[in-house]
Structures are given as structure tokens and as C-alpha cells.
Design a protein around this motif. Structure first.
Motif, short mmCIF file in Angstrom:
data_model
loop_
_atom_site.label_atom_id
_atom_site.label_comp_id
_atom_site.label_asym_id
_atom_site.label_seq_id
_atom_site.Cartn_x
_atom_site.Cartn_y
_atom_site.Cartn_z
N ALA A 136 104.88 98.56 44.69
CA ALA A 136 103.48 98.53 44.27
C ALA A 136 102.84 97.17 44.56
N LEU A 137 103.58 96.09 44.28
CA LEU A 137 103.05 94.76 44.55
C LEU A 137 102.86 94.53 46.05
N GLY A 138 103.81 95.02 46.86
CA GLY A 138 103.68 94.88 48.30
C GLY A 138 102.49 95.63 48.84
N LYS A 139 102.25 96.85 48.32
CA LYS A 139 101.07 97.61 48.76
C LYS A 139 99.79 96.90 48.36
N LEU A 140 99.77 96.34 47.15
CA LEU A 140 98.58 95.63 46.69
C LEU A 140 98.30 94.40 47.54
N ILE A 141 99.35 93.59 47.79
CA ILE A 141 99.16 92.39 48.62
C ILE A 141 98.79 92.78 50.04
N GLY A 142 99.47 93.80 50.59
CA GLY A 142 99.18 94.22 51.96
C GLY A 142 97.77 94.72 52.11
N LYS A 143 97.30 95.56 51.18
CA LYS A 143 95.95 96.10 51.29
C LYS A 143 94.91 95.00 51.08
N THR A 144 95.19 94.08 50.14
CA THR A 144 94.25 92.98 49.91
C THR A 144 94.14 92.09 51.14
N PHE A 145 95.29 91.74 51.72
CA PHE A 145 95.26 90.85 52.88
C PHE A 145 94.78 91.55 54.14
N GLN A 146 94.99 92.83 54.23
CA GLN A 146 94.47 93.56 55.38
C GLN A 146 92.95 93.43 55.44
N GLY A 147 92.31 93.54 54.29
CA GLY A 147 90.86 93.34 54.25
C GLY A 147 90.48 91.88 54.34
N GLN A 148 91.31 91.01 53.72
CA GLN A 148 90.98 89.59 53.71
C GLN A 148 91.06 88.97 55.09
N VAL A 149 91.97 89.47 55.93
CA VAL A 149 92.06 88.98 57.31
C VAL A 149 90.75 89.26 58.05
N THR A 150 90.22 90.46 57.88
CA THR A 150 88.96 90.80 58.52
C THR A 150 87.83 89.90 58.03
N ILE A 151 87.78 89.69 56.72
CA ILE A 151 86.74 88.84 56.14
C ILE A 151 86.90 87.40 56.64
N ALA A 152 88.14 86.90 56.69
CA ALA A 152 88.37 85.52 57.15
C ALA A 152 87.96 85.34 58.60
N VAL A 153 88.25 86.33 59.45
CA VAL A 153 87.86 86.25 60.87
C VAL A 153 86.34 86.21 60.99
N VAL A 154 85.66 87.09 60.25
CA VAL A 154 84.19 87.12 60.30
C VAL A 154 83.61 85.80 59.78
N ASN A 155 84.14 85.29 58.66
CA ASN A 155 83.66 84.02 58.12
C ASN A 155 83.82 82.88 59.12
N ALA A 156 85.01 82.81 59.74
CA ALA A 156 85.27 81.74 60.70
C ALA A 156 84.36 81.86 61.92
N PHE A 157 84.16 83.09 62.40
CA PHE A 157 83.31 83.28 63.57
C PHE A 157 81.86 82.91 63.26
N LEU A 158 81.35 83.35 62.11
CA LEU A 158 79.97 83.00 61.74
C LEU A 158 79.83 81.50 61.51
N THR A 159 80.85 80.87 60.92
CA THR A 159 80.80 79.42 60.71
C THR A 159 80.79 78.69 62.04
N LEU A 160 81.60 79.16 62.99
CA LEU A 160 81.64 78.54 64.31
C LEU A 160 80.27 78.58 64.98
N ILE A 161 79.60 79.72 64.89
CA ILE A 161 78.26 79.85 65.47
C ILE A 161 77.28 78.91 64.74
N ALA A 162 77.34 78.89 63.40
CA ALA A 162 76.43 78.04 62.63
C ALA A 162 76.63 76.56 62.96
N LEU A 163 77.88 76.11 63.06
CA LEU A 163 78.15 74.71 63.39
C LEU A 163 77.68 74.37 64.79
N TRP A 164 77.82 75.32 65.72
CA TRP A 164 77.34 75.09 67.08
C TRP A 164 75.82 74.97 67.11
N ILE A 165 75.12 75.78 66.32
CA ILE A 165 73.65 75.72 66.28
C ILE A 165 73.19 74.42 65.62
#
Length: 619
Positions: A463-492
């Protein structure tokens, strides 16, 4: 009735543990002790788990679309697993090819620049770009303002021309030297890694001279006992064959230890060659070490100045680099600067006699010198600055030195990440190809004497593995989007070290609530300290972070993670403080998912959709 290894009702061997009061504490204590003992491999293990979870989730999702009413066949499951694994590998290689070289380049440049920067220079830059800039705008306004023109005329009439350039020259010199050194080292590393002939001998010589003694020293007892066991085996074999003892010379006290240690180092070399992951990591360290040695020799050679001039002229041609003077002027100033301020200003006067200074350079000189004067005036007289001044004088050099050390260590970790990701991918694909066998093997533990251990740990870990896996599966997507948007903002906005700061945002996005605040500190610091930096640029960075966080909180998190990881922000901060105190960085990353499991499953026994459903029959 056919026997099924996973049949939980089948009779099983007697358990090695009985149901006593010490049953659960002992099981979980041994389990946690095992995790602690393997902490050095936790990052690779966690990545392996995450890759397996993501790929299996995608396989299940795609398989339901092909065959919604039945389980996928073995062939379809294998085909989907290999396809998704290949896409994941290609995506990671593409990201590494695009982001890793500029990331390493910026990291090396930043480390070199920080090493050449003193605490006094950082203090002056902060004063000039914050308080000094604010007071300058309030007192002189914009260049079209009559107050500005009058102030610049008085500055030039007082013979202060060149003072602003003198203030800014160390930063310009340090930045260009750091960029040049980082570019040279990166080119040397790529050249060494691409060579085929002669590299093996050079790498082996470096390993035997520098790394093998360290490895031997750290595990001396293990290698000595291993060598003694092999010697005993060889002597027994020779005695059986009635041959003379070829190792008898080693028993002589004269050179016994030196010859033994040399043979052990040769055995360490053989062990390293048998481990492709460790071999790749050591080759990377060797390339870095050799490139630094080459840089030391190159810096003293005649070719250094020629190549640096070419590099400088290339940088000068790009307006975005904010280099105000050409190479000839820069070289003359670089020669005069160590001799003191008067020698530097004399070079400025001589240059102005032959080439009239442009209005842009005059404004740059006036603004730089005046902003620093205003900042230092506030620093010396303001009561608000007393406490800051006292602590900055005592702690400033130590903090700067610690920052350089941390950056150097972080860069070393970044260089090892590709090897660790490759190892985790390799382990993940082996597990996924035999997924059914892995599940059957784990289930078979219940039919052994470890049944009580399995029954206690397996449901919770699953149960803990499923919880961590599902949380991080979504968190990886959010982290990638945050980093990409930050990269664009810093470049601008025009903030330097965009890729390093983007990586910081990506990593800190895995820390709930606090990660946004922590990521804003280095972003605002660079926005203020960089050439041309200011509080206005830092405010723009804060606005960009707030906008990105709003997108995450309002759009991404509800759709990707949902309410699985929802906790009150105050509770999240308390959990992170406790977890970081006991478990460090991994506590910040895993503290919230583990706390959610403990609260919702252990304490409340409430369901987590798709992860845990309480057994109501027991109640």
C-alpha cells in the motif's frame, strides 16, 4: 485441486516467529535496519521502483484500451513493456543530450566564479544592486532626468571617470575566466571520453595510482582476508600437484606487504572492470581529473592568451553577454588592476585620450560607482545595517566557502546521475521482463517459515509503495512542467545560469509547499547578484514563481495527483521539519507520502482510492 503458490489458504510451514507482543516491533525493526544498511543504494533502488511503477501503470492503462474486458496476453504485455521502456530511454537520452552539457558548463563556470569571489565583493554587489539602486533612482531618476545629467556631469568633472569600471571589473574578469575555463574543461572531457586508442592504459595508470589505494584503504580487512583465502587455495592446489610453492617468496618479511598490496590492487582493478556501472563512473572521474591537469598546464602555456582572446571576442560580439569593453582595453585593464586603483585609472585616462568614451560607457561608469557609494553609505550609517553588518563580517567568508564546497559536491553528484539512471533502467527492465515471475517469487515467501514476516510487512509495504509510486508519478510530471516554465521565464527575464536554476526548481518541486519557497531563494539571489541584476529583476522572478505555482496549484495538482496527497499546509510543514531532522533530504522528499499512509491507513483506517481499501470484515 492444483497447487497454487499464491494461494493464501494453502497450508504453510511453521513460522519462525510466533504471535507475541514483540512480534511486530521485531519485524519492522529488522526491516528498517535492512533499509538503513542499504542506504547507499537507496537512490538507485528508488529510481528502479519508480521506473517499474510508471511503466507498469502505463502498460495497464494501454492494455485496458485494447482489451477492456480481459487481462492482456503475455505477448501483448511484453510488447507494451518493451515499447514504453524504449520510449522512456529515448526520452531520457534526448533530455540528457539537450540539458546535460549546458548544465555541466554552467555548473563549472559557477564553481570557478564563486572560488574567485570574495565575501567583500558579494557584499558590495548586494549593496549596489539593492539599496544603492533604490537610492540612485530616488535621487537621480532616469538618464533623461535633469538630476541625472547634472549628477553625471559632476561625476566626470570630479575626475572620477573609470571608478565604476574599476568596481565592476573583478566581476567581469572572474566571469569571463570562469566561462573560458568551464568551456575548455568540458571540451577536454568530451575529447577524452571519445578517444579509443591509448585511453585504457592512461585510465588504468590513473586508477592504480590514485583510486586503487583509496579503495584498498577503505576495505582493507576485506581485501586482505580475500587475498589470504586465495593464497591458501593456491598453496593447497600446489601441494596436491607436488609442485614447488611459487608464492613462497611472498612469505619473506622483506617485501611481503608491498608485493601483497600490489597484487591486491591488481585484483581491485579486475573487480572494477567486471562492474560496468562502477567502471563508467570512474572513467567520468578520470576524465574530469585529467581535464583539470591539462587546464593547469594550458594556463601556463603561450597558447592560453591566444585562445582566450578568441573566446573573448566571440563573447563580446554577443550583446546579451553585457561585455562593455573590447579585448585590447580589457587586457590592458587586467594587467593594471593588480597594481591598484591609480594604475587602473591611468589606463582608463590613456584609453580616453585615444578613443572617446561612448555615452553608454559613461552612464555605466557613473551608475556603477554612484550606486556602490550610496549602498556603502547606507551600510555604514543605517541602524538597520548594524546587526546584518556584524553577522556578515563574521559569517560571510564561511558561508561563501561552504557554498562553493556544496556546489562542487552537487556538480559531482550531477555527473554521476546518468550512470545511476542507467543502472536503475537496466534493473527495471530485467524486473519487468520477468514481472510475473517476480510476483510469484514474492508470493512464495508466504509458503516458507517467513510467513508471519510476510503477512506483517507485505500489505503495508504494498500500500505504501502504491501511494508513493502514484504520488511521484504525478509529481514527476508537475516537476518537469515547473522546471520548463521556469526555464522560459528566466530566459525572458534575462537571469543567468538558467539550466542550473531550472534543475533546482525540478528537484525542489518534489518537496510540498516548502519547495516553492526554497527554490525562490537561489533564483532571486542570482537575479540580484548577476551583472545588471537588481531588485526589480528579483521581483519579476518572484512574480514568475507565483504564477507558475498558481498554475500548479489550480490546474496541474488537482488533475494529476487529485486529493491523494492533500494535507493542511501547516501539517505539511511540521511533517517536513521532523522528517528532515531525522532523515535529511530523503525525509523532505518522502515525508509527506509516508505521513499520509500513517494517518489514513494506520491511524484512521480510511480508504485511499485505487491504493488501499480497509478490510471491513474485521471491524
Amino acid at each position: 485441486m492444483s497447487s497454487d503458490s499464491s494461494n493464501l489458504t494453502a497450508p504453510s510451514p511453521p513460522s519462525i516467529l510466533q504471535q507475541n507482543w514483540w512480534h511486530k516491533p521485531l519485524i519492522w525493526g529488522v526491516f528498517l535496519a535492512l533499509i538503513y544498511a542499504l542506504r547507499e543504494f537507496f537512490f538507485i533502488g528508488f529510481l528502479t521502483f519508480l521506473f517499474c511503477f510508471i511503466i507498469r501503470s502505463l502498460v495497464a492503462m494501454i492494455a485496458r484500451r485494447f482489451a477492456p474486458q480481459r487481462l492482456p496476453s503475455r505477448r501483448l504485455d511484453l510488447l507494451l513493456t518493451l515499447s514504453i521502456f524504449l520510449c522512456l530511454c529515448l526520452s531520457l537520452c534526448g533530455l540528457g543530450w539537450f540539458f546535460l552539457p549546458p548544465l555541466i558548463h554552467e555548473g563549472k563556470s559557477l564553481v570557478v566564479q564563486m572560488k574567485d569571489t570574495t565575501a567583500a565583493e558579494v557584499q558590495n554587489t548586494l549593496l549596489a544592486h539593492t539599496v544603492g539602486t533604490w537610492k540612485f533612482k530616488h535621487q537621480f531618476g532616469a538618464p533623461a532626468d535633469p538630476r541625472y545629467q547634472k549628477g553625471m556631469a559632476q561625476f566626470l568633472a570630479a575626475g572620477r571617470s573609470g571608478e565604476g569600471l574599476y568596481q565592476e571589473f573583478p566581476k567581469l574578469h572572474s566571469r569571463l575566466k570562469a566561462e573560458f575555463e568551464a568551456e575548455y574543461e568540458q571540451a577536454q572531457v568530451l575529447d577524452l571520453q571519445s578517444q579509443e586508442s591509448g585511453v585504457g592504459v592512461s585510465f588504468q595508470k590513473w586508477f592504480m595510482e590514485f583510486k586503487a589505494p583509496d579503495i584498498f584503504h577503505s576495505k582493507r580487512d576485506y581485501y586482505v582476508s580475500r587475498w589470504q583465502a586465495s593464497q591458501t587455495s593456491e598453496e593447497a592446489s600446489q601441494a596436491t600437484d607436488d609442485k614447488p610453492d611459487a608464492t613462497s617468496s611472498l612469505t619473506q618479511p622483506t617485501d611481503f606487504e608491498s608485493r601483497r598490496d600490489e597484487r591486491i590492487r591488481q585484483r581491485i582493478w579486475a573487480d572494477v572492470n567486471a562492474d560496468p556501472v562502477l567502471l563508467a563512473q570512474l572513467r567520468s572521474e578520470w576524465a574530469q581529473a585529467i581535464s583539470i591537469q591539462r587546464w593547469t598546464v594550458f594556463r601556463e602555456s603561450d597558447a592560453y592568451q591566444t585562445e582566450f582572446q578568441q573566446f573573448y571576442e566571440t563573447q563580446f560580439a554577443d550583446p546579451s553577454n553585457n561585455i562593455p569593453i573590447d579585448y585590447t582595453y580589457f587586457d590592458a585593464l587586467a594587467t593594471a588592476y593588480p597594481k591598484g586603483k591609480q594604475a587602473f585609472l591611468q589606463v582608463v585616462d590613456q584609453h580616453q585620450q585615444t578613443a572617446k568614451e561612448s555615452p553608454e560607457h559613461q552612464r555605466f561608469d557613473f551608475e556603477s560607482a554612484t550606486k556602490l557609494d550610496l549602498g556603502q553609505q547606507w551600510w555604514a550609517t543605517s541602524p538597520m545595517a548594524d546587526w546584518v553588518r556584524e553577522h556578515a563580517t563574521e559569517d560571510g567568508p564561511r558561508i561563501l566557502e561552504a557554498g562553493v564546497k556544496r556546489m562542487d559536491q552537487a556538480l559531482g553528484h550531477v555527473l554521476r546521475i546518468p550512470v545511476q539512471i542507467g543502472t536503475a533502467l537496466l534493473l527495471a527492465v530485467f524486473m519487468l521482463l520477468e514481472w510475473e515471475g517476480v510476483k510469484t517469487g514474492v508470493a512464495n515467501i508466504r509458503n516458507t517459515r517467513l510467513r508471519s514476516v510476510f503477512d506483517e510487512i507485505a500489505p503495508g509495504v504494498t500500500a505504501l509503495g502504491k501511494l508513493i509510486g502514484k504520488t511521484f508519478q504525478g509529481q514527476v510530471t508537475i516537476a518537469v512542467v515547473n522546471a520548463f516554465l521556469t526555464l522560459i521565464a528566466l530566459w525572458i527575464i534575462g537571469v543567468e545560469y538558467k539550466f542550473i536554476l531550472g534543475l533546482v526548481v525540478f528537484l525542489l518541486s518534489f518537496i510540498p509547499v516548502v519547495g516553492v519557497i526554497l527554490s525562490g531563494i537561489p533564483l532571486c539571489g542570482v537575479a540580484i547578484l548577476q551583472p545588471g541584476g537588481s531588485l526589480l529583476m528579483a521581483a519579476q522572478v518572484i512574480a514568475a514563481i507565483a504564477l507558475i505555482h498558481l498554475i500548479e496549484g489550480m490546474i496541474l495538482s488537482p488533475r494529476i495527483i487529485g486529493k491523494i496527497g492533500h494535507l493542511h499546509p501547516v501539517l505539511v510543514i511540521a511533517i517536513l521539519l521532523i522528517a528532515e531532522h531525522f532523515f535529511g533530504m530523503w525525509g523532505l522528499v518522502l515525508g509527506v507520502p509516508v505521513a499520509i499512509y500513517l494517518i489514513r491507513v494506520v491511524l484512521l483506517d480510511s480508504p485511499i482510492p485505487g491504493i488501499y481499501e480497509p478490510d471491513r470484515k474485521r471491524q
